[in-house]
Design a protein around this motif. Structure first.
Motif, short mmCIF file in Angstrom:
data_model
loop_
_atom_site.label_atom_id
_atom_site.label_comp_id
_atom_site.label_asym_id
_atom_site.label_seq_id
_atom_site.Cartn_x
_atom_site.Cartn_y
_atom_site.Cartn_z
N ASP A 1 0.86 -1.18 0.00
CA ASP A 1 0.00 0.00 0.00
C ASP A 1 0.89 1.23 0.00
OD1 ASP A 1 -2.45 -1.28 0.03
OD2 ASP A 1 -2.44 -1.48 2.20
N VAL A 2 0.71 2.10 -0.98
CA VAL A 2 1.49 3.33 -1.09
C VAL A 2 0.52 4.47 -1.36
CG1 VAL A 2 3.30 4.54 -2.36
CG2 VAL A 2 3.50 2.09 -2.01
N PRO A 3 0.62 5.57 -0.61
CA PRO A 3 -0.26 6.72 -0.88
C PRO A 3 -0.03 7.26 -2.29
CG PRO A 3 0.83 6.95 1.25
CD PRO A 3 1.48 5.80 0.54
N LEU A 4 -1.12 7.58 -2.97
CA LEU A 4 -1.02 8.09 -4.34
C LEU A 4 -0.26 9.40 -4.42
CD1 LEU A 4 -4.58 7.31 -5.77
CD2 LEU A 4 -2.47 5.98 -6.03
N ASP A 5 -0.26 10.17 -3.33
CA ASP A 5 0.45 11.46 -3.39
C ASP A 5 1.97 11.28 -3.36
OD1 ASP A 5 0.78 10.79 -0.72
OD2 ASP A 5 -0.13 12.62 0.05
N ARG A 6 2.43 10.04 -3.18
CA ARG A 6 3.87 9.77 -3.23
C ARG A 6 4.31 9.23 -4.59
NH1 ARG A 6 5.08 6.36 1.95
NH2 ARG A 6 7.05 6.14 0.86
N LEU A 7 3.39 9.21 -5.56
CA LEU A 7 3.68 8.69 -6.90
C LEU A 7 3.93 9.83 -7.87
CD1 LEU A 7 1.05 5.85 -7.20
CD2 LEU A 7 3.37 5.74 -6.29
N ILE A 8 4.99 9.69 -8.65
CA ILE A 8 5.38 10.71 -9.62
C ILE A 8 5.47 10.02 -10.98
CG2 ILE A 8 7.22 12.30 -10.31
CD1 ILE A 8 7.89 12.48 -7.27
N PRO A 9 4.87 10.60 -12.02
CA PRO A 9 4.98 9.97 -13.35
C PRO A 9 6.44 9.91 -13.80
CG PRO A 9 3.34 11.72 -13.36
CD PRO A 9 4.06 11.80 -12.04
N HIS A 10 6.77 8.86 -14.53
CA HIS A 10 8.12 8.74 -15.08
C HIS A 10 8.27 9.80 -16.17
CE1 HIS A 10 11.64 7.16 -17.07
NE2 HIS A 10 11.83 6.36 -16.03
N PRO A 11 9.39 10.55 -16.18
CA PRO A 11 9.53 11.65 -17.13
C PRO A 11 9.58 11.20 -18.60
CG PRO A 11 11.58 11.29 -15.96
CD PRO A 11 10.54 10.41 -15.31
N GLN A 12 9.88 9.93 -18.86
CA GLN A 12 9.94 9.47 -20.25
C GLN A 12 8.68 8.77 -20.70
OE1 GLN A 12 13.55 7.19 -20.58
NE2 GLN A 12 14.84 8.99 -20.35
N ASN A 13 7.62 8.85 -19.90
CA ASN A 13 6.34 8.26 -20.30
C ASN A 13 5.65 9.22 -21.25
OD1 ASN A 13 3.88 7.10 -20.62
ND2 ASN A 13 3.32 7.12 -18.45
N ALA A 14 5.59 8.83 -22.50
CA ALA A 14 4.99 9.69 -23.53
C ALA A 14 3.54 9.30 -23.83
CB ALA A 14 5.81 9.61 -24.81
N PRO B 1 14.63 7.64 -8.02
CA PRO B 1 16.08 7.67 -7.86
C PRO B 1 16.63 8.92 -7.18
CG PRO B 1 15.49 7.93 -10.17
CD PRO B 1 14.23 7.64 -9.42
N GLN B 2 15.89 10.04 -7.19
CA GLN B 2 16.40 11.27 -6.57
C GLN B 2 15.54 11.81 -5.43
OE1 GLN B 2 16.09 11.88 -10.29
NE2 GLN B 2 18.16 11.15 -10.66
N GLN B 3 14.31 11.38 -5.33
CA GLN B 3 13.41 11.95 -4.32
C GLN B 3 13.05 10.88 -3.29
OE1 GLN B 3 10.14 14.20 -5.97
NE2 GLN B 3 11.31 14.62 -7.83
N PRO B 4 13.59 10.99 -2.09
CA PRO B 4 13.31 9.99 -1.06
C PRO B 4 11.81 9.92 -0.75
CG PRO B 4 14.96 11.58 -0.31
CD PRO B 4 14.45 12.06 -1.63
N ARG B 5 11.38 8.72 -0.38
CA ARG B 5 9.99 8.45 0.03
C ARG B 5 8.97 8.68 -1.08
NH1 ARG B 5 12.24 11.31 4.06
NH2 ARG B 5 10.94 13.12 3.70
N THR B 6 9.42 8.75 -2.33
CA THR B 6 8.50 8.84 -3.46
C THR B 6 8.82 7.72 -4.43
OG1 THR B 6 9.88 10.35 -4.74
CG2 THR B 6 8.26 11.35 -3.26
N PHE B 7 7.89 7.49 -5.36
CA PHE B 7 8.02 6.41 -6.32
C PHE B 7 7.72 6.93 -7.72
CE2 PHE B 7 6.94 4.61 -2.28
CZ PHE B 7 7.74 3.49 -2.17
N GLN B 8 8.40 6.37 -8.71
CA GLN B 8 8.10 6.69 -10.10
C GLN B 8 7.14 5.63 -10.63
OE1 GLN B 8 11.82 6.83 -12.25
NE2 GLN B 8 11.77 9.06 -12.30
N ILE B 9 6.15 6.09 -11.38
CA ILE B 9 5.18 5.18 -11.97
C ILE B 9 5.79 4.60 -13.24
CG2 ILE B 9 2.86 4.95 -12.94
CD1 ILE B 9 2.23 7.61 -11.38
N LEU B 10 5.92 3.27 -13.29
CA LEU B 10 6.43 2.60 -14.48
C LEU B 10 5.27 2.10 -15.34
CD1 LEU B 10 9.36 0.53 -12.93
CD2 LEU B 10 9.44 2.81 -14.00
N ASP B 11 4.18 1.72 -14.72
CA ASP B 11 3.00 1.26 -15.45
C ASP B 11 1.77 1.63 -14.63
OD1 ASP B 11 1.55 -0.15 -17.50
OD2 ASP B 11 1.25 -1.76 -16.05
N GLY B 12 0.89 2.41 -15.23
CA GLY B 12 -0.36 2.74 -14.55
C GLY B 12 -0.61 4.22 -14.35
#
Length: 92
Positions: free
Chosen positions: A18-31, A61-72
């Motif tokens: 379970d991860v809060p949605l506010d800790r999710l950041i889109p991947h910058p290369q997701n077009a 990789p640079q922001q602690p306690r956050t996650f990059q979205i790879l799919d979704g």
């Protein structure tokens, strides 16, 4: 017995978390883009069924306690629009 391809990489997928949605950041290369009418359809489907594939994220990789979205990324948008604050994710 067949040897694994030299390019094959092993990826460890951890149990869903379970991860809060506010800790999710889109991947910058997701077009990927989604038309507004399809996003509405996705949101309505999530609201009606509550059934959708788990999001796949990785520690940012640079922001602690956050996650990059790879799919979704579109599912995250739909969940946020529905006011859902936490979701189960597969963290790789």
């Amino acid at each position: 017995m067949k040897k694994p391809s030299p390019r094959a990489r092993s990826v460890t997928v951890r149990p869903l978390q379970d991860v809060p949605l506010d800790r999710l950041i889109p991947h910058p290369q997701n077009a990927n883009e989604m038309a507004a009418d399809l996003l509405i359809k996705l949101r309505n489907n999530v609201r009606r069924s509550g059934n959708y594939p788990p999001l796949i994220v990785r520690p940012h990789p640079q922001q602690p306690r956050t996650f990059q979205i790879l799919d979704g990324a579109h599912r995250v948008k739909a969940l946020r629009d529905l006011g859902i604050g936490t979701d189960r994710k597969s963290v790789v």
